[in-house]
Design a protein around this motif. Structure first.
Motif, PDB file in Angstrom:
ATOM      1  N   LYS A  36      69.338 -35.593 -41.085  1.00 28.21           N
ATOM      2  CA  LYS A  36      69.921 -34.320 -41.498  1.00 28.21           C
ATOM      3  C   LYS A  36      71.115 -34.520 -42.425  1.00 28.21           C
ATOM      4  CE  LYS A  36      70.056 -30.782 -38.925  1.00 28.21           C
ATOM      5  NZ  LYS A  36      70.400 -29.760 -37.914  1.00 28.21           N
ATOM      6  N   THR A  37      71.853 -35.587 -42.226  1.00 29.24           N
ATOM      7  CA  THR A  37      72.970 -35.907 -43.112  1.00 29.24           C
ATOM      8  C   THR A  37      72.597 -37.147 -43.909  1.00 29.24           C
ATOM      9  OG1 THR A  37      74.031 -37.168 -41.318  1.00 29.24           O
ATOM     10  CG2 THR A  37      74.699 -34.874 -41.615  1.00 29.24           C
ATOM     11  N   VAL A 139      81.562 -34.219 -39.847  1.00 31.95           N
ATOM     12  CA  VAL A 139      80.142 -34.439 -40.163  1.00 31.95           C
ATOM     13  C   VAL A 139      79.249 -33.921 -39.040  1.00 31.95           C
ATOM     14  CG1 VAL A 139      78.378 -36.191 -40.627  1.00 31.95           C
ATOM     15  CG2 VAL A 139      80.633 -36.391 -41.678  1.00 31.95           C
ATOM     16  N   LEU A 142      78.923 -30.254 -39.492  1.00 32.64           N
ATOM     17  CA  LEU A 142      78.020 -29.931 -40.595  1.00 32.64           C
ATOM     18  C   LEU A 142      76.572 -30.094 -40.169  1.00 32.64           C
ATOM     19  CD1 LEU A 142      79.752 -31.631 -43.671  1.00 32.64           C
ATOM     20  CD2 LEU A 142      79.874 -29.244 -42.955  1.00 32.64           C
ATOM     21  N   ARG A 143      76.313 -31.108 -39.368  1.00 31.58           N
ATOM     22  CA  ARG A 143      74.955 -31.366 -38.890  1.00 31.58           C
ATOM     23  C   ARG A 143      74.451 -30.200 -38.041  1.00 31.58           C
ATOM     24  NH1 ARG A 143      76.070 -35.756 -36.727  1.00 31.58           N
ATOM     25  NH2 ARG A 143      75.434 -37.241 -38.356  1.00 31.58           N
ATOM     26  N   TYR A 148      70.263 -29.589 -43.748  1.00 29.62           N
ATOM     27  CA  TYR A 148      70.463 -30.857 -44.450  1.00 29.62           C
ATOM     28  C   TYR A 148      71.838 -30.860 -45.117  1.00 29.62           C
ATOM     29  CZ  TYR A 148      65.481 -31.840 -43.919  1.00 29.62           C
ATOM     30  OH  TYR A 148      64.234 -32.079 -43.401  1.00 29.62           O
ATOM     31  N   VAL A 149      72.478 -32.026 -45.102  1.00 33.24           N
ATOM     32  CA  VAL A 149      73.748 -32.221 -45.784  1.00 33.24           C
ATOM     33  C   VAL A 149      73.610 -33.469 -46.647  1.00 33.24           C
ATOM     34  CG1 VAL A 149      76.234 -32.569 -45.565  1.00 33.24           C
ATOM     35  CG2 VAL A 149      75.004 -31.219 -43.840  1.00 33.24           C
ATOM     36  N   ALA A 169      76.670 -41.062 -41.677  1.00 37.24           N
ATOM     37  CA  ALA A 169      75.514 -40.198 -41.910  1.00 37.24           C
ATOM     38  C   ALA A 169      74.260 -40.731 -41.209  1.00 37.24           C
ATOM     39  CB  ALA A 169      75.253 -40.075 -43.411  1.00 37.24           C
ATOM     40  N   ASP A 170      73.253 -39.867 -41.122  1.00 33.07           N
ATOM     41  CA  ASP A 170      71.996 -40.252 -40.479  1.00 33.07           C
ATOM     42  C   ASP A 170      71.204 -41.250 -41.315  1.00 33.07           C
ATOM     43  OD1 ASP A 170      72.558 -38.425 -38.442  1.00 33.07           O
ATOM     44  OD2 ASP A 170      71.540 -36.795 -39.495  1.00 33.07           O
TER      45      ASP A 170
END
Length: 288
Positions: A36-37, A139, A142-143, A148-149, A169-170
């Motif tokens: 997602k990130t 973060v 945001l997730r 999606y980021v 991030a992912d």
């Protein structure tokens, strides 16, 4: 991704299908733990990573997803000019509590599903910010807020910012411009991401020669013409590999980068004081 040329419509079709393929590969990169990130970076400048970031964000938003694209290059901002969006607040204002997230993000192109979060100019110590606990929590929020980021980040040969962001991030995409970046620089960049424990989900080959694709499109167009319709789902040049097959190599001389320390993912508590705004006061973009 195909390189640009004067063929207009043909290249547009190639680009659209290449991005669709990239979106599909990202979605299937990890079924159990969806990405997602996402961090988008490159080894050296001018490999087209910002273009990939923007086109990827637009494709995801066109599919009905809520997408946030974030200016992750706090040293040399580029997204605002390309997107034509100039918000008054940026990522630092949100992190320091001077603005709420919904006050800083702006819709792109009038689309309610694509959003942009800029960065204020002249932000000091980006690595300290990205490695702080506060940014980790940011973060995570945001997730939960967006489907999606996407973080557009500096090249790895210049700064370590992307590697630090990749550890949060992912997933991370490494953009590779065909016949442009040197092999040792690419290997070095990949090693930096691995040392930071970033989840490198693949590489995006950019500025590809589309001659081979023309052959496939010609084949499909001929077959579709007999059926009375055109099929645009032809093979594309762009690909996101499961993991780049890069052997270890010595560091290139003069790169200016060093292996990340083991505690690079969490900065000292003093960073919280820095983020509170004691050393920096963001200003309106109109002051630039």
């Amino acid at each position: 991704m195909p390189r640009r040329s004067n063929r207009g419509t043909s290249d547009t079709v190639f680009l659209q299908n290449a991005v669709k393929t990239l979106v599909a590969n990202i979605r299937f990169a990890s079924v159990d733990n969806p990405v997602k990130t996402l961090v988008v970076t490159s080894s050296i400048p001018n490999e087209g990573k910002s273009t990939i970031s923007i086109e990827l964000a637009r494709a995801l938003a066109a599919g009905g997803k809520d997408v946030l694209i974030v200016e992750g290059d706090l040293r040399r901002r580029t997204l605002a000019g390309v997107l034509g969006a100039h918000p008054r607040n940026g990522i630092y204002s949100v992190l320091s509590g001077q603005a709420a997230l919904d006050e800083a993000v702006v819709a792109v192109g009038g689309k309610s599903s694509l959003w942009f979060l800029d960065a204020e100019p002249h932000i000091p110590n980006p690595v300290d910010i990205f490695s702080s606990r506060r940014f980790h929590r940011f973060v995570d929020s945001l997730r939960r807020t967006y489907d999606y980021v996407i973080f557009d980040t500096p090249p790895l040969s210049t700064f370590v910012d992307a590697a630090v962001l990749g550890s949060v991030a992912d997933g991370t995409l490494l953009v590779v411009r065909e016949d442009f970046v040197k092999r040792e620089d690419l290997i070095f960049s990949y090693d930096q991401l691995r040392k930071a424990e970033a989840n490198v989900i693949g590489a995006v080959i950019n500025y590809c020669d589309t001659k081979r694709g023309d052959y496939y499109y010609s084949y499909y167009d001929q077959g579709s013409a007999q059926a009375g319709e055109k099929d645009l789902d032809a093979p594309v040049i762009s690909r996101a590999a499961a993991e780049p097959e890069l052997a270890s190599a010595p560091e290139p001389h003069g790169s200016g980068l060093r292996p990340l320390p083991q505690d690079a993912r969490v900065a000292p508590d003093s960073t919280a004081q820095f983020l509170a705004g004691t050393h920096y006061q963001p200003r309106s973009y109109e002051d630039e």
